[in-house]
Design an enzyme around this catalytic site. Structure first.
Site, PDB file in Angstrom:
ATOM      1  N   ASN A   1       0.712  -1.092   0.400  1.00 35.00           N
ATOM      2  CA  ASN A   1      -0.152  -0.460   0.392  1.00 35.00           C
ATOM      3  C   ASN A   1       1.045   1.280  -0.288  1.00 35.00           C
ATOM      4  OD1 ASN A   1       0.822  -0.209   2.656  1.00 35.00           O
ATOM      5  ND2 ASN A   1      -1.322  -0.022   3.729  1.00 35.00           N
ATOM      6  N   CYS A   2       1.977   1.403   0.216  1.00 35.66           N
ATOM      7  CA  CYS A   2       3.062   2.156   0.597  1.00 35.66           C
ATOM      8  C   CYS A   2       3.334   2.858  -1.481  1.00 35.66           C
ATOM      9  CB  CYS A   2       4.550   2.428   0.860  1.00 35.66           C
ATOM     10  SG  CYS A   2       3.531   1.545   2.832  1.00 35.66           S
TER      11      CYS A   2
ATOM     12  N   THR B   1      -5.098  -7.644  23.769  1.00 35.56           N
ATOM     13  CA  THR B   1      -5.862  -6.751  23.884  1.00 35.56           C
ATOM     14  C   THR B   1      -6.922  -7.202  25.171  1.00 35.56           C
ATOM     15  OG1 THR B   1      -7.317  -8.295  22.886  1.00 35.56           O
ATOM     16  CG2 THR B   1      -6.443  -7.068  21.457  1.00 35.56           C
TER      17      THR B   1
ATOM     18  N   PRO C   1      -7.057 -12.143  26.664  1.00 34.38           N
ATOM     19  CA  PRO C   1      -6.016 -12.767  26.507  1.00 34.38           C
ATOM     20  C   PRO C   1      -5.592 -13.415  25.441  1.00 34.38           C
ATOM     21  CG  PRO C   1      -6.741 -13.215  28.401  1.00 34.38           C
ATOM     22  CD  PRO C   1      -7.901 -12.290  27.389  1.00 34.38           C
TER      23      PRO C   1
ATOM     24  N   TYR D   1      -5.726 -10.744  19.935  1.00 35.23           N
ATOM     25  CA  TYR D   1      -3.527 -10.566  19.938  1.00 35.23           C
ATOM     26  C   TYR D   1      -4.642  -8.590  18.832  1.00 35.23           C
ATOM     27  CZ  TYR D   1      -1.113 -13.851  22.459  1.00 35.23           C
ATOM     28  OH  TYR D   1      -1.191 -14.718  23.191  1.00 35.23           O
TER      29      TYR D   1
ATOM     30  N   GLY E   1      -0.609  -3.002  14.251  1.00 30.66           N
ATOM     31  CA  GLY E   1      -0.679  -2.084  13.665  1.00 30.66           C
ATOM     32  C   GLY E   1      -1.693  -1.068  13.399  1.00 30.66           C
ATOM     33  N   ASP E   2      -1.968  -0.342  12.849  1.00 27.07           N
ATOM     34  CA  ASP E   2      -2.737   0.606  12.515  1.00 27.07           C
ATOM     35  C   ASP E   2      -3.541   0.872  13.436  1.00 27.07           C
ATOM     36  OD1 ASP E   2      -0.610   1.191  10.763  1.00 27.07           O
ATOM     37  OD2 ASP E   2      -2.462   1.762   8.987  1.00 27.07           O
TER      38      ASP E   2
ATOM     39  N   TYR F   1      33.468   5.634   5.362  1.00 26.08           N
ATOM     40  CA  TYR F   1      34.736   6.701   4.732  1.00 26.08           C
ATOM     41  C   TYR F   1      34.739   6.447   3.353  1.00 26.08           C
ATOM     42  CZ  TYR F   1      37.214  10.311   3.066  1.00 26.08           C
ATOM     43  OH  TYR F   1      37.594  11.532   2.503  1.00 26.08           O
TER      44      TYR F   1
ATOM     45  N   LYS G   1      34.509  13.820   8.513  1.00 25.37           N
ATOM     46  CA  LYS G   1      33.690  14.059   9.319  1.00 25.37           C
ATOM     47  C   LYS G   1      32.138  14.352   9.114  1.00 25.37           C
ATOM     48  CE  LYS G   1      35.940  17.719  10.732  1.00 25.37           C
ATOM     49  NZ  LYS G   1      36.192  19.010  11.649  1.00 25.37           N
TER      50      LYS G   1
END
Length: 557
Positions: free
Chosen positions: A44-45, A283, A286, A289, A292-293, A436, A444
């Site tokens: 979906n992204c 939740t 027990p 569960y 996600g969003d 580097y 740096k």
């Protein structure tokens, strides 16, 4: 071997990762996954990038199918199947077939909820029309693409300057469609602070986007078209009195956890409106569960509930939930909110706390700005990395960071995300040994540079002043610009500043009043620091402008 029956509601990030993990742990567990839409495990992204054309093949977004899930993981995936009720006492769920509306009952030993979050659609007059869309899943994407194909819009509008809003703005621009972006707050990309978002505002406006900040959409009027092949257009009435004529509207003002199923089952919700879970992803029941969003997870730094709709946390939570449903005792370690977004030629990223959050939490902090090179500046292709580092004023502990630029942004924020997870201080951060070679980095690195500046502050080797104090300096302060005259002519200067180039400063101390505090600045802060040390070592009272003229110029003051 476990003989558990696991039922999973929702087949995208959290649900799909939980199903795959559960099978890897147990060959005998029965795993059933219900998805109300036609697709599971889709990217979906990536949806906005297919709309924009960067991802050319639609099938590239479909990571798994029901058949591939069955063949690889022996997971019974049932699409077009919406779980409409949880019967906790019987440990069953009622499932509605979305095609024929028939219902069936499925038993479970362990139930996982991963319903995600739904786009927020505000109650705006006229919002129900054939040219207004949101973007959450593949059918939504298809609807937008169909509207583009049918209506051939010359202008599109996006409401909301978050991740989806910015990505859709870019998608329309990539397609050659004139675009307006409307955002209610004074900035886009809420995870970063306003002075960092100002760089994005410049980039967005520079691409020809009609960017309107601090403006709300108040009402919509749909005008049907009489022309063949055209649906019509919309008139958008804005809070500033403007009216925008547009032919396609995408609402991207945010998302809200989908909690109806949990709420109706009597599961506890948290103070922010998401499903409440413990560190095991359980939740208040027990045997149920959630990941996600849809859930309130734990903020890594404060331990308080948070709503962070990101794919990375959802996938990790799904893995942990699967472990625990099959008898393990793994805990979720909290969410930092590490995120990145592409905005045309720029990348913007953040991790940890921003200033807005720290002020709400009443946490004392300091900040520094560094504008360094993505790799050795003498090697071709070097780009500026603008980095903001936020740390605890008393302990030096790293609290957050934001970065913006064309190259190397993900690398810097990922490093600092690890530093935050490890509880590092800025003093420790300056000792990081990063790769580097001229094509890849600097001796740096920008991260080391920011840590050097922060450590100097903590050790009282540097006194700084921030951009928002410059316009109200008291009478006893003198503003000193130590850049070369050519820079002032090309780039501008802060009004009222005296100019003495750094390389001339040592011989011109007599021109500076010793009864005033000298506020030094250069372009990005480095020469200002050299001047500051020279002045204080010679008995002057001084401070250096953090981030230099570049930060002051870009900041929303």
């Amino acid at each position: 071997m476990s003989t558990e029956k696991i039922v999973i509601v929702g087949g995208v990030a959290g649900g799909a990762s939980a199903a795959a993990r559960a099978r890897r742990l147990s060959e005998s567990a029965e795993i059933v996954l219900f998805e109300r839409g036609p697709y599971v495990s889709f990217a979906n992204c990536g949806l906005p990038y297919h709309i924009g054309g960067e991802i050319e093949e639609r099938d590239a977004l479909l990571l798994q199918t029901p058949d591939s899930f069955l063949n690889r993981f022996n997971v019974d995936v049932r699409v077009h199947s919406e779980v409409v009720r949880i019967n906790r006492q019987d440990k069953t769920v009622t499932v509605r077939n979305c095609l024929n509306l028939s219902e069936s009952v499925e038993s479970y030993d362990r139930l996982l909820l991963s319903p995600g979050a739904a786009p927020v659609i505000p109650p705006i007059d006229g919002i129900e029309n054939p040219l207004t869309f949101s973007l959450r899943n593949v059918p939504d994407m298809d609807n937008i693409l169909n509207a583009i194909a049918e209506n051939k819009p010359e202008h599109a509008t996006v409401i909301g300057g978050g991740f989806i809003g910015l990505e859709m703005m870019e998608a329309f621009h990539h397609r050659g469609t004139k675009t307006s972006l409307i955002e209610l707050s004074n900035q886009v990309m809420a995870p970063v602070d306003p002075e960092m978002a100002a760089f994005l505002h410049q980039e967005i406006a520079g691409k020809g986007i009609d960017l309107k900040l601090g403006v709300a959409l108040e009402s919509i009027q749909f005008h049907p078209s009489t022309a063949e092949g055209k649906t019509g257009h919309l008139s958008l009435m804005l809070s500033n009195g403007d009216i925008i004529k547009t032919e396609l509207l995408v609402m991207a003002v945010g998302v809200r956890p989908e909690t109806r199923l949990a709420h109706e089952a009597g599961l506890a919700l948290g103070p922010l409106g998401g499903i409440a879970t413990n560190a095991y992803m359980q939740t208040s029941d027990p045997d149920i569960y959630a990941v996600g969003d849809a859930i309130e997870d734990s903020d890594f730094m404060t331990g308080k509930p948070a709503l962070v709709p990101l794919a990375g946390p959802a996938n990790r939570q799904g893995r942990i939930a699967a472990d625990n449903m099959l008898g393990r005792h793994e805990t979720y370690q909290g969410t930092q909110g590490t995120a990145i977004c592409k905005v045309f030629d720029l990348a913007v990223a953040a991790t940890g706390k921003n200033e807005k959050a720290l002020k709400r939490e009443e946490i004392d902090y300091e900040k520094v700005y560094v504008h360094g090179a993505s790799h050795a500046s003498y090697y071709p292709g070097s780009e500026t990395v603008s980095l903001k580092l936020i740390f605890d004023r008393a302990t030096g502990k790293v609290l957050g960071a934001q970065a913006l630029g064309k190259e190397g942004i993900d690398k810097r924020i990922d490093v600092i995300a690890v530093a935050i997870r490890a509880g590092m201080t800025v003093e420790q951060l300056q000792h990081l040994e990063l790769t580097y070679a001229p094509p890849f980095g600097s001796a740096k690195d920008v991260i080391n540079q920011a840590a050097f500046v922060a450590t100097n502050i903590l050790k009282d080797d540097l006194t700084i002043i921030h951009y928002d104090a410059i316009d109200s300096l008291p009478e006893y302060c003198l503003l000193l610009d130590v850049r070369n005259p050519g820079e002032l002519a090309e780039l501008g200067a802060i009004p009222g500043a005296v100019n003495i180039p750094l390389d001339q400063l040592r011989g011109r101390h007599k021109e500076l009043p010793r009864d005033k505090r000298i506020i030094v600045y250069c372009q990005v802060g480095l020469r200002g620091y050299v001047a500051f040390r020279q002045l204080v070592n010679n008995g002057f009272k001084a401070a250096n402008l953090a981030g230099g003229y570049k930060t002051w110029l870009m900041a929303d003051k």
